[in-house]
Design an enzyme around this catalytic site. Structure first.
Site, mmCIF file in Angstrom:
data_model
loop_
_atom_site.group_PDB
_atom_site.id
_atom_site.type_symbol
_atom_site.label_atom_id
_atom_site.label_comp_id
_atom_site.label_asym_id
_atom_site.label_seq_id
_atom_site.Cartn_x
_atom_site.Cartn_y
_atom_site.Cartn_z
ATOM 1 C CG HIS A 1 -32.395 -62.506 -55.038
ATOM 2 N ND1 HIS A 1 -33.210 -62.575 -55.685
ATOM 3 C CD2 HIS A 1 -32.771 -63.428 -53.712
ATOM 4 C CE1 HIS A 1 -34.319 -63.465 -55.292
ATOM 5 N NE2 HIS A 1 -34.015 -63.971 -53.963
ATOM 6 C CB SER B 1 -35.335 -63.096 -51.721
ATOM 7 O OG SER B 1 -35.726 -63.670 -50.516
ATOM 8 C CE LYS C 1 -33.946 -66.834 -56.868
ATOM 9 N NZ LYS C 1 -33.702 -66.994 -55.551
HETATM 10 C C1 LIG Z 1 -34.120 -68.172 -54.984
HETATM 11 C C2 LIG Z 1 -33.018 -68.385 -53.946
HETATM 12 C C3 LIG Z 1 -32.432 -69.694 -53.667
HETATM 13 C C4 LIG Z 1 -32.980 -71.008 -54.502
HETATM 14 O O1 LIG Z 1 -32.508 -71.122 -55.696
HETATM 15 P P1 LIG Z 1 -33.152 -71.875 -56.827
HETATM 16 O O2 LIG Z 1 -31.788 -72.081 -57.648
HETATM 17 O O3 LIG Z 1 -34.122 -71.126 -57.163
HETATM 18 O O4 LIG Z 1 -33.510 -73.032 -56.137
HETATM 19 C C5 LIG Z 1 -31.645 -69.920 -52.484
HETATM 20 N N1 LIG Z 1 -31.392 -68.658 -51.825
HETATM 21 C C6 LIG Z 1 -31.970 -67.591 -52.081
HETATM 22 C C7 LIG Z 1 -31.684 -66.294 -51.083
HETATM 23 C C8 LIG Z 1 -32.959 -67.411 -53.065
HETATM 24 O O5 LIG Z 1 -33.632 -66.296 -53.072
#
Ligand SMILES: *Cc1c(COP(=O)(O)O)cnc(C)c1O
Length: 409
Positions: A221, A193, A257
């Protein structure tokens, strides 16, 4: 004589929360204190930020679906049919028809037997890992795994072995030395990320097979962005490693995302999903999310299959941008995606650059510890399908004037 009022005063005179003031002051001093940003009415490539129009390079809304009318319409229609709040966890009475449809759809999308919906991606990791590994087991994780994976590992009582970022040689040594455990789990982000680089999945899969380990990946992502069908990095590598699909046992993703909605999911065999529905505490003990969110996520998956050009153009633009910034002398780490870090080192420098860009109407967040290791503060550029060529040009132009002083030209 003690009146009740004076005894109350004497207890409040030593404020048990005073340490928070001290620790906050220390964060301020180290330039590590975060402030809540102004609320944004809506997501998009251009946002109204406290009365200013900013070009937004801060969002993970990679396919620009968060404000798409098709998602909004799907959510509204489902509110009309299935109501809003769910009243209980899925196992009690909270599970809605839209949840059922989305789980089937996710299993189909990922090409697995089954899928399970969690309240968030964070909850998916925090609940799944402790359901898979316990005392007497070993977990092997990349040093740059997401906080939710790290917390999942902490919640399990398994022994943790952290390997340096993407270093499969060290991972192999750790696996070789770890014969005595009942079970082994390798867990990694597929697209990191902050660095925007890819995990070496084919090699991780080989090691998992060789050392009899479960392999769990988090596509947060990458879902919707990577792979021919937009399934993620597993699909991306499967083109040259056709067995990879079977070799990845547990896939986590988020709807929040690229898919523009909210919620997390896990895909895998029917037995895995049944086990998680019994044992993942963030699933069992958390109220089901509003059905409208699942309906919006289904609409997003429809768009992912119908409009492959969104992801193709996004990655093409990202490649071009990364090359240009590299030529300007910026350190874009090993980015290979729509996430492009500009590593500058110190938190002050990152904040200063972010401020200068903001002056020019460009929103690029400074990322500081604990989101990145000390000394690795960066600007995190995140590109979306809604960024136009002209917006990207403006960014390149602005960054060319802020070039790193140490670059060689
Ligand atoms: C953003 C993220 C999460 C969390 O996801 P949410 O739906 O925002 O709680 C989990 N793993 C990774 C790698 C992330 O970047």
């Amino acid at each position: 004589m003690n009146s009740p009022a004076t005894s109350l005063r004497s207890t409040t005179s030593t404020d048990p929360l005073k340490w928070i003031d001290d620790d906050l002051a220390e964060l301020q001093r180290m330039q590590l204190c975060r402030r809540l940003p102004h609320p944004l009415a809506s997501q998009g490539a251009v946002v109204d930020y406290d009365g200013r129009q900013l070009i937004n390079f801060a969002s993970n809304d990679y396919l620009s679906l968060a404000a798409d009318l098709r998602l909004i319409e799907a959510a509204k229609a489902t509110c009309d049919q299935e109501g809003f709040g769910r009243g209980a966890s899925p196992l009690i009475c909270g599970r809605a028809p839209a949840h059922d449809s989305l789980e089937r759809r996710l299993a189909e999308f990922e090409g697995t037997e089954a899928a399970l919906l969690f309240p968030t991606g964070f909850a998916a990791n925090a609940g799944t890992i402790p359901a898979l590994a316990d005392r007497g087991d070993a977990i092997f994780g990349d040093a740059k795994n997401h906080a939710s994976i790290i917390d999942g590992c902490r919640l399990s009582r398994a022994e943790k072995h952290v390997y340096p970022h993407t270093d499969t040689r060290v991972l192999e040594e750790l696996l070789r030395a770890a014969g005595g455990y009942r079970r082994r789990l390798i867990v990694t982000d597929t697209l990191f990320s902050m660095d925007g680089d890819l995990a070496p999945l084919p090699r991780l899969a080989e090691l998992a097979a060789q050392y009899d380990a479960m392999l769990m990946v988090d596509e947060a992502h990458a879902t919707g962005v990577f792979g021919e069908q937009g399934r993620g990095v597993v699909e991306h590598f499967s083109q040259h490693h056709p067995d990879l699909h079977q070799q990845v046992h547990i896939r986590v993703g988020t709807l929040s995302k690229a898919l523009g909605a909210a919620g997390g999911f896990v895909c895998g065999t029917s037995a895995l999903i049944e086990w998680l529905a019994n044992r993942a505490r963030t699933y069992v003990f958390s109220t089901a999310q509003p059905a409208a969110i699942s309906a919006a996520a289904i609409a997003a998956l429809d768009i992912v299959s119908a409009e492959p050009e969104r992801r193709a153009e996004l990655l093409t633009f990202a490649n071009e941008l990364r090359q240009q910034l590299g030529r300007q002398g910026w350190d874009t780490c090993a980015s290979a995606s729509q996430i492009i870090p500009l590593r500058v080192g110190s938190p002050d420098r990152a904040l200063q650059l972010a401020d200068e860009l903001l002056e020019q109407g460009l929103w690029v967040p400074a990322i500081r510890p604990p989101s990145v290791p000390a000394g690795e503060s960066l600007l995190r550029l995140s590109l979306t399908a809604a960024h136009s060529g002209a917006m990207i040009e403006r960014l390149i132009e602005a960054l060319s004037k802020l070039r790193p002083q140490t670059a060689a030209w």
